[in-house]
Scaffold this motif. Structure first.
Motif, PDB file in Angstrom:
ATOM      1  N   TYR A 209     -72.652 -10.652 -65.128  1.00  0.00           N
ATOM      2  CA  TYR A 209     -71.733  -9.997 -64.200  1.00  0.00           C
ATOM      3  C   TYR A 209     -70.276 -10.035 -64.653  1.00  0.00           C
ATOM      4  N   GLY A 210     -69.945 -10.923 -65.568  1.00  0.00           N
ATOM      5  CA  GLY A 210     -68.554 -11.079 -65.959  1.00  0.00           C
ATOM      6  C   GLY A 210     -68.174 -10.430 -67.267  1.00  0.00           C
ATOM      7  N   ALA A 211     -69.106  -9.781 -67.933  1.00  0.00           N
ATOM      8  CA  ALA A 211     -68.812  -9.149 -69.224  1.00  0.00           C
ATOM      9  C   ALA A 211     -67.973  -7.891 -69.029  1.00  0.00           C
ATOM     10  N   VAL A 212     -67.106  -7.628 -69.994  1.00  0.00           N
ATOM     11  CA  VAL A 212     -66.275  -6.429 -69.917  1.00  0.00           C
ATOM     12  C   VAL A 212     -67.132  -5.171 -69.880  1.00  0.00           C
ATOM     13  N   ASP A 213     -68.302  -5.206 -70.525  1.00  0.00           N
ATOM     14  CA  ASP A 213     -69.192  -4.052 -70.567  1.00  0.00           C
ATOM     15  C   ASP A 213     -70.451  -4.266 -69.716  1.00  0.00           C
ATOM     16  N   SER A 214     -70.320  -5.051 -68.641  1.00  0.00           N
ATOM     17  CA  SER A 214     -71.473  -5.351 -67.788  1.00  0.00           C
ATOM     18  C   SER A 214     -72.125  -4.076 -67.266  1.00  0.00           C
ATOM     19  N   THR A 215     -73.445  -4.079 -67.252  1.00  0.00           N
ATOM     20  CA  THR A 215     -74.195  -2.950 -66.709  1.00  0.00           C
ATOM     21  C   THR A 215     -74.745  -3.258 -65.314  1.00  0.00           C
ATOM     22  N   VAL A 216     -74.513  -4.472 -64.818  1.00  0.00           N
ATOM     23  CA  VAL A 216     -75.044  -4.851 -63.505  1.00  0.00           C
ATOM     24  C   VAL A 216     -73.948  -5.046 -62.462  1.00  0.00           C
ATOM     25  N   ARG A 217     -72.708  -5.228 -62.902  1.00  0.00           N
ATOM     26  CA  ARG A 217     -71.602  -5.398 -61.950  1.00  0.00           C
ATOM     27  C   ARG A 217     -71.280  -4.047 -61.298  1.00  0.00           C
ATOM     28  N   SER A 218     -71.220  -4.032 -59.979  1.00  0.00           N
ATOM     29  CA  SER A 218     -70.953  -2.786 -59.263  1.00  0.00           C
ATOM     30  C   SER A 218     -69.461  -2.460 -59.288  1.00  0.00           C
ATOM     31  N   ALA A 219     -69.149  -1.231 -58.895  1.00  0.00           N
ATOM     32  CA  ALA A 219     -67.743  -0.831 -58.819  1.00  0.00           C
ATOM     33  C   ALA A 219     -66.991  -1.687 -57.807  1.00  0.00           C
ATOM     34  N   HIS A 220     -67.624  -2.016 -56.681  1.00  0.00           N
ATOM     35  CA  HIS A 220     -66.969  -2.851 -55.671  1.00  0.00           C
ATOM     36  C   HIS A 220     -66.742  -4.262 -56.202  1.00  0.00           C
ATOM     37  N   GLN A 221     -67.699  -4.789 -56.962  1.00  0.00           N
ATOM     38  CA  GLN A 221     -67.525  -6.116 -57.543  1.00  0.00           C
ATOM     39  C   GLN A 221     -66.405  -6.121 -58.587  1.00  0.00           C
ATOM     40  N   THR A 222     -66.302  -5.068 -59.360  1.00  0.00           N
ATOM     41  CA  THR A 222     -65.203  -4.957 -60.317  1.00  0.00           C
ATOM     42  C   THR A 222     -63.867  -4.903 -59.579  1.00  0.00           C
ATOM     43  N   GLU A 223     -63.837  -4.161 -58.486  1.00  0.00           N
ATOM     44  CA  GLU A 223     -62.619  -4.085 -57.675  1.00  0.00           C
ATOM     45  C   GLU A 223     -62.246  -5.453 -57.116  1.00  0.00           C
ATOM     46  N   THR A 224     -63.256  -6.224 -56.679  1.00  0.00           N
ATOM     47  CA  THR A 224     -63.001  -7.571 -56.160  1.00  0.00           C
ATOM     48  C   THR A 224     -62.364  -8.449 -57.229  1.00  0.00           C
ATOM     49  N   ALA A 225     -62.902  -8.393 -58.434  1.00  0.00           N
ATOM     50  CA  ALA A 225     -62.337  -9.191 -59.530  1.00  0.00           C
ATOM     51  C   ALA A 225     -60.899  -8.807 -59.795  1.00  0.00           C
ATOM     52  N   THR A 226     -60.612  -7.527 -59.807  1.00  0.00           N
ATOM     53  CA  THR A 226     -59.265  -7.048 -60.107  1.00  0.00           C
ATOM     54  C   THR A 226     -58.303  -7.338 -58.962  1.00  0.00           C
ATOM     55  N   PHE A 227     -58.783  -7.217 -57.731  1.00  0.00           N
ATOM     56  CA  PHE A 227     -57.940  -7.449 -56.553  1.00  0.00           C
ATOM     57  C   PHE A 227     -57.399  -8.877 -56.531  1.00  0.00           C
ATOM     58  N   TRP A 228     -58.246  -9.852 -56.895  1.00  0.00           N
ATOM     59  CA  TRP A 228     -57.862 -11.260 -56.808  1.00  0.00           C
ATOM     60  C   TRP A 228     -57.429 -11.835 -58.153  1.00  0.00           C
ATOM     61  N   LEU A 229     -57.051 -10.982 -59.078  1.00  0.00           N
ATOM     62  CA  LEU A 229     -56.718 -11.447 -60.426  1.00  0.00           C
ATOM     63  C   LEU A 229     -55.361 -12.127 -60.509  1.00  0.00           C
ATOM     64  N   GLY A 230     -54.425 -11.713 -59.702  1.00  0.00           N
ATOM     65  CA  GLY A 230     -53.044 -12.167 -59.857  1.00  0.00           C
ATOM     66  C   GLY A 230     -52.783 -13.557 -59.307  1.00  0.00           C
ATOM     67  N   SER A 231     -51.501 -13.886 -59.201  1.00  0.00           N
ATOM     68  CA  SER A 231     -51.049 -15.183 -58.700  1.00  0.00           C
ATOM     69  C   SER A 231     -51.530 -15.425 -57.275  1.00  0.00           C
ATOM     70  N   SER A 232     -52.120 -16.584 -57.032  1.00  0.00           N
ATOM     71  CA  SER A 232     -52.536 -16.926 -55.672  1.00  0.00           C
ATOM     72  C   SER A 232     -51.340 -17.017 -54.740  1.00  0.00           C
ATOM     73  N   LEU A 233     -50.227 -17.546 -55.231  1.00  0.00           N
ATOM     74  CA  LEU A 233     -49.011 -17.637 -54.416  1.00  0.00           C
ATOM     75  C   LEU A 233     -48.599 -16.256 -53.924  1.00  0.00           C
ATOM     76  N   THR A 234     -48.645 -15.273 -54.804  1.00  0.00           N
ATOM     77  CA  THR A 234     -48.293 -13.903 -54.422  1.00  0.00           C
ATOM     78  C   THR A 234     -49.307 -13.321 -53.451  1.00  0.00           C
ATOM     79  N   LEU A 235     -50.576 -13.513 -53.745  1.00  0.00           N
ATOM     80  CA  LEU A 235     -51.628 -12.917 -52.921  1.00  0.00           C
ATOM     81  C   LEU A 235     -51.683 -13.514 -51.518  1.00  0.00           C
ATOM     82  N   TYR A 236     -51.291 -14.759 -51.351  1.00  0.00           N
ATOM     83  CA  TYR A 236     -51.343 -15.395 -50.041  1.00  0.00           C
ATOM     84  C   TYR A 236     -50.027 -15.317 -49.275  1.00  0.00           C
ATOM     85  N   THR A 237     -49.001 -14.696 -49.852  1.00  0.00           N
ATOM     86  CA  THR A 237     -47.739 -14.577 -49.133  1.00  0.00           C
ATOM     87  C   THR A 237     -47.898 -13.733 -47.874  1.00  0.00           C
ATOM     88  N   GLU A 238     -48.644 -12.640 -47.951  1.00  0.00           N
ATOM     89  CA  GLU A 238     -48.837 -11.782 -46.779  1.00  0.00           C
ATOM     90  C   GLU A 238     -49.761 -12.406 -45.742  1.00  0.00           C
TER      91      GLU A 238
END
Length: 401
Positions: A209-238
């Motif tokens: 599921y974590g490979a750059v060329d994964s064939t089993v990771r869904s589009a929503h799962q890829t979005e989840t990985a990208t959404f939470w990629l940044g700084s936790s401090l930044t993401l939890y400010t809101e």
């Protein structure tokens, strides 16, 4: 825990006036966030420290109101002064903007003993907290103290591709906590053994599921990985701002919420590095490329692996601590709120519980290919443990000096 947070607004104060006074905390929350976004440190924990110092001073300054003065005016002046004094000391390049915000706050408070004594309390508590944290080892140079790495061996952390950078954040485990007795007080048990079924399952999941060329990771799962990629401090400010805007605890309660959140998160990050460097577990990319279980020297994760050990996941220790504080002080559920992410432009997600953020963080680091699920779940546990200890020590922590 919410009952332990002081009530800030007298029942005799009209509701509209109370709401206006509570807005002072939001104004200074935004000023703190803007200060750190514009001129903060290069290390997340240093910026967490700035939040913690500023708002701990505010929480102490607003906790007790002298007799004979108007409560709301005193607390507004105390909060604004404490946060202002701490921020201009820690981030002097933002003094002009902070001074303007401070003048606007004081101009909105009637002149008189309440304002004067509130200003004095804020100055005093800021000075004392700043003095107590001097030389605490949370400056960027200390945070990234050189790590004496070990020779390559199965399970042992090694620099990871593509940059093979030296280990970061080693110095966190040497820093002075706010509340923990020692950095290792909540050190985790060891990660799964390399020859265990759990570790084999962990690696198989990341490999698929974590490979750059994964064939089993869904589009929503890829979005989840990208959404939470940044700084936790930044993401939890809101999310923290949402909780702050919805609390009914008044000015002192608002200050306490922000202070407890960030004190817990500083201590959590210290405890995280303690466990990371106690076990020095290699990252999935190293295990998959060089390990004994079907090695694949060309396997590449979806996102670049950070330069420190796998166990536990720092994103998840942060999330676990945040969940524990927000749930304890505002309840586990909240009215729906929207959240965006700087690493996922155009994506908006909606949440109704603080746990949902933690659940997504656990999955995200697997889908990014940078953590095992064991490291993620252990991170949630560690964060909750540290935050729980901070909350149990609320009275001692927030008592004015």
């Amino acid at each position: 825990m919410s009952a332990a947070v002081p009530q800030a607004v007298s029942a005799a104060v009209p509701q509209a006036v109370a709401a206006d006074r509570s807005a002072t905390a939001l104004a200074w929350y935004d000023a703190t966030a803007e200060t750190i976004a514009a001129a903060g440190a290069s290390t997340q924990i240093t910026n967490s420290r700035t939040w913690a110092i500023s708002w701990l001073a505010a929480a102490r300054a607003t906790r007790r109101v002298p007799t004979g003065v108007e409560r709301g005016a005193y607390q507004e002046a105390a909060l604004a002064t404490a946060v202002h004094r701490a921020l201009v000391t820690l981030v002097p390049s933002r003094a002009e903007q902070l001074d303007a915000t401070y003048r606007a706050t004081l101009d909105s408070i009637p002149d008189g003993p309440a304002e004067e004594r509130g200003v004095a309390a804020g100055e005093r508590q800021a000075a004392l907290v700043l003095k107590s944290r001097k030389g605490d080892g949370l400056d960027p140079a200390s945070v990234n103290a050189p790590y004496p790495g070990k020779p390559a061996a199965p399970g042992v952390w090694q620099p990871t591709p593509p940059s093979y950078a030296p280990a970061a954040q080693y110095g966190n485990r040497l820093a002075k906590p706010f509340v923990l007795r020692t950095q290792s007080q909540f050190r985790l048990g060891p990660p799964p053994a390399l020859d265990s079924e759990r570790y084999a399952a962990d690696l198989a999941e990341v490999r698929a599921y974590g490979a750059v060329d994964s064939t089993v990771r869904s589009a929503h799962q890829t979005e989840t990985a990208t959404f939470w990629l940044g700084s936790s401090l930044t993401l939890y400010t809101e999310p923290l701002r949402v909780a702050l805007s919805r609390t009914h605890q008044g000015i002192a309660g608002q200050a306490a919420l922000v202070a407890l959140f960030h004190v817990a998160l500083v201590d959590t990050q210290i405890a995280t590095s303690d466990s990371k460097y106690a076990f020095e577990r290699w990252r999935p990319v190293t295990a998959i490329r060089t390990g004994t279980i079907h090695p694949d020297p060309h396997w590449t994760p979806l996102h670049t692996t950070p330069a420190h050990p796998d166990y536990p996941s720092g994103h998840n220790t942060y999330s676990g601590a945040a969940q524990r504080v927000l749930s304890a002080l505002t309840g586990p559920r909240t009215a729906p709120f929207d959240l965006t992410s700087p690493t996922a432009p155009g994506v908006t997600r909606t949440y109704t519980t603080w746990k949902q953020l933690s659940d997504e963080n656990v999955d995200a680091r697997v889908y990014s290919g940078i953590h095992t699920r064991s490291a993620d779940e252990a991170g949630i546990t560690l964060g909750k443990n540290v935050a729980g200890y901070v909350l149990r020590n609320t009275g001692r922590l927030l008592a004015p000096r």
